[in-house]
Design a protein around this motif. Sequence first.
Motif, mmCIF file in Angstrom:
data_model
loop_
_atom_site.group_PDB
_atom_site.id
_atom_site.type_symbol
_atom_site.label_atom_id
_atom_site.label_comp_id
_atom_site.label_asym_id
_atom_site.label_seq_id
_atom_site.Cartn_x
_atom_site.Cartn_y
_atom_site.Cartn_z
ATOM 1 N N PHE A 1 0.857 -1.201 0.089
ATOM 2 C CA PHE A 1 0.024 -0.183 0.140
ATOM 3 C C PHE A 1 0.808 1.388 -0.008
ATOM 4 C CE2 PHE A 1 -2.364 3.297 2.205
ATOM 5 C CZ PHE A 1 -3.627 3.218 1.378
ATOM 6 N N PHE A 2 0.665 2.202 -0.864
ATOM 7 C CA PHE A 2 1.415 3.622 -1.017
ATOM 8 C C PHE A 2 0.547 4.661 -0.782
ATOM 9 C CE2 PHE A 2 5.107 1.924 -3.468
ATOM 10 C CZ PHE A 2 4.704 0.498 -3.826
ATOM 11 N N PRO A 3 0.766 5.317 0.756
ATOM 12 C CA PRO A 3 -0.248 6.332 0.717
ATOM 13 C C PRO A 3 0.038 7.355 0.138
ATOM 14 C CG PRO A 3 1.668 6.141 2.314
ATOM 15 C CD PRO A 3 1.801 5.093 1.335
ATOM 16 N N GLY A 4 -1.309 8.264 0.027
ATOM 17 C CA GLY A 4 -1.062 9.567 -0.853
ATOM 18 C C GLY A 4 -2.445 9.684 -1.723
ATOM 19 N N GLN A 5 -2.688 10.895 -2.002
ATOM 20 C CA GLN A 5 -3.744 11.401 -2.992
ATOM 21 C C GLN A 5 -3.532 11.071 -4.281
ATOM 22 O OE1 GLN A 5 -6.226 14.957 -2.743
ATOM 23 N NE2 GLN A 5 -7.538 13.558 -1.459
ATOM 24 N N PHE A 6 -3.767 10.185 -4.752
ATOM 25 C CA PHE A 6 -3.627 9.984 -6.346
ATOM 26 C C PHE A 6 -4.506 9.684 -7.201
ATOM 27 C CE2 PHE A 6 0.139 8.473 -3.972
ATOM 28 C CZ PHE A 6 1.157 9.501 -4.557
ATOM 29 N N ASP A 7 -4.609 10.273 -8.535
ATOM 30 C CA ASP A 7 -5.671 10.129 -9.422
ATOM 31 C C ASP A 7 -5.501 8.778 -10.020
ATOM 32 O OD1 ASP A 7 -6.915 12.442 -9.205
ATOM 33 O OD2 ASP A 7 -6.547 13.405 -11.172
ATOM 34 N N ASP A 8 -4.258 8.420 -10.355
ATOM 35 C CA ASP A 8 -4.101 7.056 -11.284
ATOM 36 C C ASP A 8 -2.735 6.577 -10.743
ATOM 37 O OD1 ASP A 8 -4.803 5.142 -12.956
ATOM 38 O OD2 ASP A 8 -5.823 6.514 -14.502
ATOM 39 N N ALA A 9 -2.528 5.366 -11.190
ATOM 40 C CA ALA A 9 -1.395 4.533 -10.993
ATOM 41 C C ALA A 9 -1.178 3.516 -12.243
ATOM 42 C CB ALA A 9 -1.281 3.856 -9.724
ATOM 43 N N TYR A 10 -0.020 3.607 -12.421
ATOM 44 C CA TYR A 10 0.575 2.505 -13.699
ATOM 45 C C TYR A 10 1.835 2.007 -13.547
ATOM 46 C CZ TYR A 10 -0.035 1.137 -18.769
ATOM 47 O OH TYR A 10 -0.169 0.324 -19.817
ATOM 48 N N LEU B 1 2.964 7.263 -10.326
ATOM 49 C CA LEU B 1 1.841 7.815 -9.369
ATOM 50 C C LEU B 1 1.367 9.061 -9.822
ATOM 51 C CD1 LEU B 1 3.397 6.443 -6.208
ATOM 52 C CD2 LEU B 1 1.263 5.674 -7.122
ATOM 53 N N PHE B 2 0.191 9.269 -10.180
ATOM 54 C CA PHE B 2 -0.330 10.728 -10.798
ATOM 55 C C PHE B 2 -1.083 11.328 -9.803
ATOM 56 C CE2 PHE B 2 0.943 9.761 -15.389
ATOM 57 C CZ PHE B 2 1.181 8.277 -15.410
ATOM 58 N N ASP B 3 -0.632 12.431 -9.370
ATOM 59 C CA ASP B 3 -1.383 13.105 -8.342
ATOM 60 C C ASP B 3 -2.501 14.063 -8.821
ATOM 61 O OD1 ASP B 3 -0.383 15.632 -8.444
ATOM 62 O OD2 ASP B 3 0.648 15.531 -6.480
ATOM 63 N N ALA B 4 -3.323 14.603 -7.860
ATOM 64 C CA ALA B 4 -4.508 15.384 -8.293
ATOM 65 C C ALA B 4 -4.123 16.671 -8.625
ATOM 66 C CB ALA B 4 -5.384 15.447 -7.266
ATOM 67 N N ASP B 5 -2.796 17.158 -8.566
ATOM 68 C CA ASP B 5 -2.263 18.277 -8.791
ATOM 69 C C ASP B 5 -1.318 18.496 -9.882
ATOM 70 O OD1 ASP B 5 -3.529 19.570 -6.691
ATOM 71 O OD2 ASP B 5 -1.819 18.893 -5.201
ATOM 72 N N GLY B 6 -1.160 17.335 -10.860
ATOM 73 C CA GLY B 6 -0.594 17.408 -11.857
ATOM 74 C C GLY B 6 0.989 16.929 -11.756
ATOM 75 N N GLU B 7 1.444 16.254 -10.777
ATOM 76 C CA GLU B 7 2.733 15.934 -10.540
ATOM 77 C C GLU B 7 2.774 14.360 -10.969
ATOM 78 O OE1 GLU B 7 5.238 18.114 -9.813
ATOM 79 O OE2 GLU B 7 3.722 19.991 -8.879
#
Lengths: 399, 127
Positions: A7-16, A24-30
């Motif tokens: 489990f990788f903690p954090g707020q992400f939009d998507d992962a691949y 790991l793609f976050d909600a702020d475009g990073e």
Amino acid sequence: MHIKKLFFPGQFDDAYIYMQKLLLFDADGELFFADLDRIVGQIEDRHDSSVKSIGTHLFTRNDWLAGERILSLFANTAIRQAFVESIEGFPDQIDVDRRHIRKSGRLGVSDLLDVTVYNRRVFMGTDTGTYHADLNWTSREVEVDRAIRKRHDAMCVQVNAKYGSVSISCGDEGLFTRFDEFGRLANERRVADEWRSVRKQSHKTSWFFGNLLNYESPIEPMLLQVSSSTNTIRNPETRTPEKVIVGFEGDPTSVDHLLTGIFPMRERSLFSKNPLLFLFNTSNRLYAQTEERTFFEVVVKHEKNQRKLAARESKVISDSPLGRILDVVTAGKSVVLELFNSVQLLTRGRLYTLAEGEALSIRSYPHSKRFRNLVTIVVDEGVYVIALFDESVAMENQL
Amino acid sequence: MSGVEFGPTISGKTYLCARWHRGAGSVNHKTEWIISHLEEYDVFCCADTASWADERGNYWSVKNGEPIGKNEERVAKFPVPQNSHDPWHGYPVMTGEDKPPIPLIDQWEAGSHISRSMAKRIKKGKV
């Protein structure tokens, strides 16, 4: 069935997962990444020797669990039992330290609706269009070292990249395909360097017997026959032959005839009036959920010497009260179901909960060499990388 | 009787909970409410109060992301009446077939009327 999670903690939009890295793609475009080889190596170092190498087999080298060598070893019951016991001794869930999540750079694109990585290029579908980023992949780093490019203005709900092409599903604005995205046909006839408008509607696409199924609504797929390059194209890095499609030929055809078998005989004539709730396909199967919530699998065969597809077998794989299925991905012989408030693994008629709550993204990697029994699930709190291992399936060499 | 009438709303609109979206008459291509008449009216009032409308004036609404239709639909559509004196009516929609405008989905998410994942599912037409 053994289910083990990182489990990788954090707020992400998507992962691949791609090239041993979890993107790991976050909600702020990073964009962030985690090095799976390194993480699993450190986990194995931390635990006692009884689980040594188990994490590697589960999370980073699934190919070692397939093939003649492992079959030969597993034919020895003592070896197989010892291996399974070691897997049982591996922790069910390991929370990965945040220091393993490292920043790659700024993409500047957020609210992702879909992501795919193909030939080292990241494609992103959003409600403001389709973008791509060429990343710099090294053994230890993944860097965003070039500006991202906007590729199409229409809202994109799905990106599908294969056979040298990229197809983007843009809902009511249609399906657009870019053939020979990477210029493999440089010495042959080049296809136009632009998106081709293929269909007026596209909810999603999926490959089916080497051709593309375009879902004009969630339950109305139309088969687009591809035409491929006649010359042998070789991947410039691996030198392996690869198929490069150059267009679609003929009129799209319906695959409804493959689905009538899932309805009782008396209802077949009413098929068009009995809409399905959900429809999905793999390369040779269709999965359908009816309004009564019955979940079917239709195994399809390609009739030799004819360009016809026929349903070989239709079977109920779950008539238990599943709830409405929103999406399906496959992992080996199992299917992973996205439901409203959970993600369930359905295997051999049994359901296993992989994650509770609403999923933002669910992916599997069935065509990957090293990650074929992994599933990534993004939830509000973080990302699960889930390894699935069923020793009886491994014995059938169908991991 | 074609249904149960409510209203007027704060903006003066009347609303009809239509029987044909509760299993009466032909069921072909008719989605069905599973919430009570009063809850249905409340879902409409939320759209009316907040002006959750598309360019054509149709209203769209949600009930905190909860299921409102027989097929677990989460989004309701209230087409603008052809005659301004007619009562409004509405029904649950499958967002793969009929989708609210993207700015409205973003507004629902920003106002915590739906979750981040529900917003994504609606945009993708999954629910």
